[in-house]
Enzyme design. Structure first.
Site: not given
Lengths: 229, 218
Positions: B23, B46-48, B88
């Site tokens: 990340n 990607s944390e979204n 996520s």
């Protein structure tokens, strides 16, 4: 079973001053544009809004902020909004900043009937102040509470009359959990398809979580930062 | 000479290993994607809600429904997957991410990090940074060694509100590579042409210098 309502105006019947609302989306990606526009029109006030972000100055939740319809914001990141920053620093707006993963899990838990749970995020920071802390497996965790809302408002790519939803790419984000956490969940979709057309193996949000659904119009789908090669 | 942002990114790319799920935070960390060694399999999260970030789209092909956590339009590689934010952060909180790289305002010699708030000045929020630093197995901070006014960002203890406690393992700056140990910052490498004296002067926290300190190989 038919949960289809005509439009945003019909979908928001019952939303009143002082209510708690959840809005799906990450930045401007996957936000319920139609309902936000409609809420701006009816000028409902003193809202507590739960959303990862607060839109930008002239789009998304930024519109409701600008018109002072929001009393309190629960979010994880609000960096792209000057009016938000102004209202926050001047004390006009109450703000509860929550770590993004904790916010997502609080919403998931709220919808799943889990009142509280422990996470490590925020321990030893101001996020942990006043919260119950407990050690598990040699590591400190904070007690966090599930979140629900009077209305959850989500946006999907496809939906059907039974309320089944499919999201597109990274426009899923908070929508899937929020759909579970609303006493009433409104889904606005780009396209309503006949029941049976969505592949049951690929449905993200099963229809049980959705009470009202409508096909949105005039999607702007604004891009915050257009980056290309 | 001190490294530029790309130099820092290039040096951190040497920390990647085949098969890593990584990340990358906003800013300098994002640039690391440009320096993944050829033939190495590294999957960017990607944390979204995207596992398998691809390059920026071609001009005219940006998709508003396909962005990274910095809200920039991106693409997805073959084999990528999309998911909701709770899933996520299950990846992140559950320890499934091998390496997290993020920026910082300050890092303390015990590995505390401050990166999200400057009281009275800047209130953007923590986003996913607190979740990431609380759960990542391996955290590298990418930053300049000093701020614009010349104040050291490598401190005895952080003065700004914390993002996480005792979590940073390594720091790569424009001047040096530093490991966080229980005795303080241990100097591992110097940027090409940068002297130990310069690094000492730019470091407020305890700096441990043992033996020859090699130059970074870029």
């Amino acid at each position: 079973m038919n949960k289809i309502v005509k439009n945003a105006s019909e979908a928001i019947i019952g939303i009143k001053d002082g209510m708690t609302l959840m809005f799906g989306g990450f930045g401007l990606c996957g936000i319920p544009e139609n309902v936000i526009r409609e809420l701006a029109k009816i000028k409902v006030k003193n809202l507590t809004c739960i959303s990862n972000n607060a839109g930008v100055d002239d789009f998304g939740l930024g519109i409701l902020l600008r018109d002072k319809q929001i009393k309190k914001m629960i979010a994880s990141y609000v960096g792209e909004n000057k009016e938000f920053e102004r209202q926050f620093l001047s004390g006009e707006l109450e703000v509860d900043l929550v770590p993004q993963g904790t916010l997502a899990e609080r919403i998931r838990a709220g919808g799943a009937g889990i009142p509280a749970f422990y996470v490590p995020a925020g321990y030893g920071t101001e996020v942990g102040e006043g919260k119950e802390a407990r050690e598990f497996n040699g590591k400190m965790h904070l007690l966090e509470y599930g979140l629900t809302a009077d209305f959850a408002i989500v946006k999907a790519k496809y939906g059907d009359a039974m309320g089944n939803l499919i999201y597109n790419n990274t426009a899923n984000n908070y929508n899937n959990m929020m759909a579970m956490a609303g006493k009433i969940t409104i889904a606005e979709v780009e396209e309503i398809v006949p029941v049976g057309e969505l592949n049951p193996n690929q449905i993200h949000t099963p229809g049980i979580f959705v009470q009202r659904i409508f096909q949105g119009v005039d999607y702007e789908k604004r891009i915050e930062f257009e980056t290309t090669m | 000479m001190a490294l530029d942002k790309n130099g820092i990114a290039k040096r951190i790319a040497q920390e990647l290993k085949d098969g890593y799920y990584v990340n990358l935070g906003i800013g300098i960390p994002t640039l690391i994607a440009n320096y993944i060694p050829e033939g190495m399999d590294v999957i960017l999260q990607s944390e979204n809600g995207l596992l398998g970030i691809g390059p920026f789209p071609e001009k005219g092909k940006a998709d508003p429904d396909l962005i990274n956590a910095g809200k920039q339009t991106v693409t997805a590689i073959p084999g990528a997957s999309f998911f909701d934010s709770a899933t996520s952060f299950a990846m992140i909180r559950g320890g499934h991410i091998d390496l997290t790289v993020l920026g910082a305002f300050e890092v303390s010699e015990t590995g505390d990090i401050a990166s999200w708030k400057i009281p009275g000045k800047l209130v953007k929020g923590m986003g996913g940074a607190m979740d990431l630093v609380a759960s990542a197995k391996n955290i590298i901070v990418a930053t300049t060694h000093t701020d614009r006014k010349g104040n050291s960002k490598l401190k005895k203890s952080c003065t700004l509100p914390l993002t996480g406690l005792a979590c940073v393992k390594k720091i790569v700056t424009d001047l040096a590579v530093v490991e966080v140990t229980d005795k303080g910052f241990k100097l591992l490498e110097r940027a090409p042409g940068v002297s130990i004296e310069e690094i000492k002067n730019a470091t407020e926290g305890t700096l441990i210098i043992e033996g020859e300190i090699p130059e970074m190989k870029l």
